[in-house]
Design an enzyme around this catalytic site. Structure first.
Site, PDB file in Angstrom:
ATOM      1  N   LYS A  14       3.755  10.528   7.463  1.00 55.47           N
ATOM      2  CA  LYS A  14       2.920   9.126   7.105  1.00 55.47           C
ATOM      3  C   LYS A  14       2.161   8.760   8.251  1.00 55.47           C
ATOM      4  CE  LYS A  14       2.760   5.761   3.961  1.00 55.47           C
ATOM      5  NZ  LYS A  14       2.882   5.897   2.614  1.00 55.47           N
ATOM      6  N   ASP A  57      -2.819   4.869   1.127  1.00 55.13           N
ATOM      7  CA  ASP A  57      -1.622   3.631   1.006  1.00 55.13           C
ATOM      8  C   ASP A  57      -2.351   2.271   1.190  1.00 55.13           C
ATOM      9  OD1 ASP A  57       1.323   3.716   1.292  1.00 55.13           O
ATOM     10  OD2 ASP A  57       0.718   2.519   2.832  1.00 55.13           O
TER      11      ASP A  57
HETATM   12  P1  NDP Z   1      -3.307  -1.695  -1.356  1.00 61.11           P
HETATM   13  O1  NDP Z   1      -3.970  -1.938  -0.339  1.00 61.11           O
HETATM   14  O2  NDP Z   1      -4.274  -1.393  -2.609  1.00 61.11           O
HETATM   15  O3  NDP Z   1      -2.591  -3.331  -2.205  1.00 61.11           O
HETATM   16  C1  NDP Z   1      -1.790  -3.841  -1.345  1.00 61.11           C
HETATM   17  C2  NDP Z   1      -1.422  -5.122  -1.767  1.00 61.11           C
HETATM   18  O4  NDP Z   1      -0.336  -5.762  -1.260  1.00 61.11           O
HETATM   19  C3  NDP Z   1      -2.473  -6.165  -1.847  1.00 61.11           C
HETATM   20  O5  NDP Z   1      -2.547  -7.062  -2.766  1.00 61.11           O
HETATM   21  C4  NDP Z   1      -2.292  -6.921  -0.525  1.00 61.11           C
HETATM   22  O6  NDP Z   1      -2.836  -8.155  -0.267  1.00 61.11           O
HETATM   23  C5  NDP Z   1      -0.657  -6.995  -0.689  1.00 61.11           C
HETATM   24  N1  NDP Z   1      -0.073  -6.930   0.641  1.00 61.11           N
HETATM   25  C6  NDP Z   1      -0.249  -6.003   1.730  1.00 61.11           C
HETATM   26  N2  NDP Z   1       0.259  -6.520   2.676  1.00 61.11           N
HETATM   27  C7  NDP Z   1       0.821  -7.584   2.546  1.00 61.11           C
HETATM   28  C8  NDP Z   1       1.768  -8.474   3.291  1.00 61.11           C
HETATM   29  N3  NDP Z   1       2.035  -8.116   4.448  1.00 61.11           N
HETATM   30  N4  NDP Z   1       2.028  -9.491   2.627  1.00 61.11           N
HETATM   31  C9  NDP Z   1       1.720  -9.830   1.475  1.00 61.11           C
HETATM   32  N5  NDP Z   1       1.054  -9.167   0.527  1.00 61.11           N
HETATM   33  C10 NDP Z   1       0.615  -8.025   1.107  1.00 61.11           C
HETATM   34  O7  NDP Z   1      -2.152  -0.905  -1.410  1.00 61.11           O
HETATM   35  P2  NDP Z   1      -1.192  -0.006  -2.343  1.00 61.11           P
HETATM   36  O8  NDP Z   1      -1.158  -0.830  -3.789  1.00 61.11           O
HETATM   37  O9  NDP Z   1      -1.539   1.370  -2.456  1.00 61.11           O
HETATM   38  O10 NDP Z   1       0.178  -0.003  -1.769  1.00 61.11           O
HETATM   39  C11 NDP Z   1       1.223  -1.107  -2.048  1.00 61.11           C
HETATM   40  C12 NDP Z   1       2.748  -0.567  -1.750  1.00 61.11           C
HETATM   41  O11 NDP Z   1       2.845   0.532  -2.735  1.00 61.11           O
HETATM   42  C13 NDP Z   1       2.958  -0.088  -0.410  1.00 61.11           C
HETATM   43  O12 NDP Z   1       3.982  -0.576   0.014  1.00 61.11           O
HETATM   44  C14 NDP Z   1       2.540   1.148  -0.336  1.00 61.11           C
HETATM   45  O13 NDP Z   1       3.281   1.928   0.689  1.00 61.11           O
HETATM   46  C15 NDP Z   1       3.275   1.381  -1.711  1.00 61.11           C
HETATM   47  N6  NDP Z   1       2.868   2.998  -2.362  1.00 61.11           N
HETATM   48  C16 NDP Z   1       1.531   3.173  -2.450  1.00 61.11           C
HETATM   49  C17 NDP Z   1       1.299   4.337  -2.809  1.00 61.11           C
HETATM   50  C18 NDP Z   1      -0.051   4.776  -3.687  1.00 61.11           C
HETATM   51  O14 NDP Z   1      -0.117   5.770  -4.124  1.00 61.11           O
HETATM   52  N7  NDP Z   1      -1.108   3.932  -3.102  1.00 61.11           N
HETATM   53  C19 NDP Z   1       2.258   5.280  -3.333  1.00 61.11           C
HETATM   54  C20 NDP Z   1       3.479   4.960  -3.145  1.00 61.11           C
HETATM   55  C21 NDP Z   1       3.906   3.750  -2.833  1.00 61.11           C
HETATM   56  P3  NDP Z   1      -4.175  -8.396   0.535  1.00 61.11           P
HETATM   57  O15 NDP Z   1      -5.377  -7.856  -0.306  1.00 61.11           O
HETATM   58  O16 NDP Z   1      -4.149  -9.798   0.988  1.00 61.11           O
HETATM   59  O17 NDP Z   1      -3.903  -7.170   1.774  1.00 61.11           O
END
Ligand code: NDP
Length: 453
Positions: free
Chosen positions: A126, A166
């Site tokens: 990662k 991510d």
């Molecule tokens: P994105 O950046 O596309 O979206 C993240 C979302 O979570 C946004 O809505 C963001 O809000 C919100 N968010 C991020 N940080 C915080 C925080 N500290 N508190 C509250 N809300 C928060 O990321 P992904 O959708 O790709 O990832 C989401 C989760 O899924 C993570 O845990 C990631 O590790 C996991 N994941 C992702 C994969 C992938 O293929 N993308 C694969 C497996 C797991 P805002 O817009 O305000 O930042």
């Protein structure tokens, strides 16, 4: 055996101070593994657990770049190459101001088990940076990505380490990172996944984590003779994983009533539909705006601002059948978990990585609800990255249906592997133990086979 596990955790905490997320991830895994170590003294003799908690290599580097005003900015870059026993390191890059070494290590550690569960040959890694893409221009993001890759490129490669996206790293960032890698390495290879379709990407990769999470939920329900049809679902986040989890839930007849971002959450009692979801995608992916802008078009929904001082997350207080945390780590604490249970939640299926605190996990396991840990339920993203690597190696592109059906098949296999491992080790129905044990066995045996490396 409890003494051995407790002393291992004490050592991990002493050697990795101020890294609470890493301690949490290790604790959750080793707690499940004491029963395995009991039955397999060879793992203890070879110090497999002690080796698993130590990264094979960690890179920390300076990322200097210039903003649009000509000011110099400096961020910190990371890549944790955790374990390569079953394949090249594989795992996403996260760009978010909260990124630090402990968060990178927790994510890399989880990734080792998750990748093992996918049935594909991928080790775990990662990386990322404390750079915040929010509010930056495309040029600033490009300059940052180019500087980041100028160091990272010498440590990765299609047979060594294959990063992906991510939080904060989507198609735009992968494009800039890939362009700079290609320029520096002077070769066009599948060194990143999540690429654009015209330059080596795979159909269904953007959808894969969210879709896969819902396929996993459907498997859990099907094993009990239930379906998603008509179920009320809480989804958190509004990024890549949340959007496609919501999309698949709607397709399968479920009702999605919440979404969120770091500023707040919206509750739409009428439920989302494909038009409303398209508007969310427009807000988040095109305008790069905030989820509260949903109310500009759909004022009947309710928006609640996040209270940073609150001891719980009000999103989880809504009554629903299923919950899909898809935002970030530790977004469900013990109190939130208790609220979900009080409201009669049937199942919690994690799209995010480690979104539930240890107290929350205990609540769910204690209540006997169907609880799927992220390393099993969100593995569809990295699995489809593995399928992207396979297509790149063969220089072909599979059609959408083929990738989707392979994804569905993989999620089914992961579900079965979790159930089987939980049964074999005396904790039927416990997906946390099942995922940890099934993921561990393959990596541990590969480490034994390969000797002390
Ligand atoms: P994105 O950046 O596309 O979206 C993240 C979302 O979570 C946004 O809505 C963001 O809000 C919100 N968010 C991020 N940080 C915080 C925080 N500290 N508190 C509250 N809300 C928060 O990321 P992904 O959708 O790709 O990832 C989401 C989760 O899924 C993570 O845990 C990631 O590790 C996991 N994941 C992702 C994969 C992938 O293929 N993308 C694969 C497996 C797991 P805002 O817009 O305000 O930042």
């Amino acid at each position: 055996m409890q003494d051995y596990v407790a002393s291992l955790l004490t050592q991990v905490k002493a050697k990795n101070p101020a890294e609470p997320e890493f301690h949490q991830a290790v604790q959750e895994v080793v707690d499940s593994l004491s029963v395995v170590i009991d039955r397999h003294p060879e793992f203890r003799a070879a110090k497999i657990l002690e080796r698993l908690v130590e990264a094979e290599r960690i890179l920390i580097f300076r990322v200097p770049w210039q903003d649009d005003q000509g000011q110099v900015q400096v961020n910190r870059g990371f890549r944790v190459q955790m374990n390569s026993a079953i394949g090249p390191y594989k795992g996403g890059l996260r760009f978010h101001p909260s990124v630090n070494l402990g968060i990178m290590k927790f994510l890399a550690f989880e990734q080792v088990f998750k990748n093992s569960l996918t049935t594909l040959p991928m080790g775990g890694g990662k990386g990322g940076s404390d750079f915040d893409p929010k509010g930056k221009s495309d040029s600033e993001v490009m300059r940052f990505c180019q500087s980041f890759m100028s160091e990272l490129f010498r440590h990765i490669g299609p047979h060594t380490d294959v990063p992906a996206g991510d939080i904060g790293v989507g198609g735009r960032e992968i494009g800039f990172l890939f362009g700079q890698y290609k320029r520096l390495a002077n070769e066009f290879t599948g060194v990143l996944t999540g690429k654009g379709l015209a330059w080596g990407g795979s159909l269904i990769r953007p959808e894969a984590t969210g879709y896969g999470t819902v396929y996993f939920a459907a498997e859990m329900l099907a094993a009990r003779g239930l379906t998603l049809e008509g179920r009320v679902c809480l989804v958190s986040g509004s990024g890549n994983v949340a959007q496609f989890a919501a999309e698949k839930l709607l397709e399968l007849g479920a009702r999605v009533v919440t979404l969120s971002d770091s500023n707040g959450h919206l509750y739409d009692p009428a439920g989302l539909d494909q038009d409303k979801l398209a508007y969310v995608k427009q807000i988040k992916n095109v305008r790069r705006g905030r989820i509260r802008e949903y109310l500009e078009k759909y004022p009947e929904a309710l928006y609640t601002e996040t209270d940073p001082g609150a001891d719980h997350n009000p999103l989880w207080a809504h009554k629903a059948d299923l919950a899909f945390p898809c935002a970030t780590q530790n977004e469900i604490n013990g109190k939130d978990a208790a609220a979900l249970i009080r409201n009669g939640i049937l199942s919690v299926v994690e799209g995010a990585n480690m979104p539930t605190s240890l107290e929350g996990v205990e609540e769910f396991l204690g209540a006997g609800i169907l609880y799927a840990p992220g390393k099993a339920s969100n593995a569809g993203g990295v699995a489809t990255s593995g399928l992207e690597m396979a297509q790149n190696a063969m220089r072909i592109n599979w059609p959408r249906d083929e990738v989707d059906s392979r994804l569905r098949h993989i999620m089914k296999s992961i579900h079965q592997a979790c159930m089987d491992a939980a049964d074999t080790y005396g904790c039927p129905g416990n997906y946390v133990a099942g995922a940890n044990i099934a993921g561990f066995m393959k990596v541990a045996n590969a480490m034994l086979d390969q000797g002390l490396v």
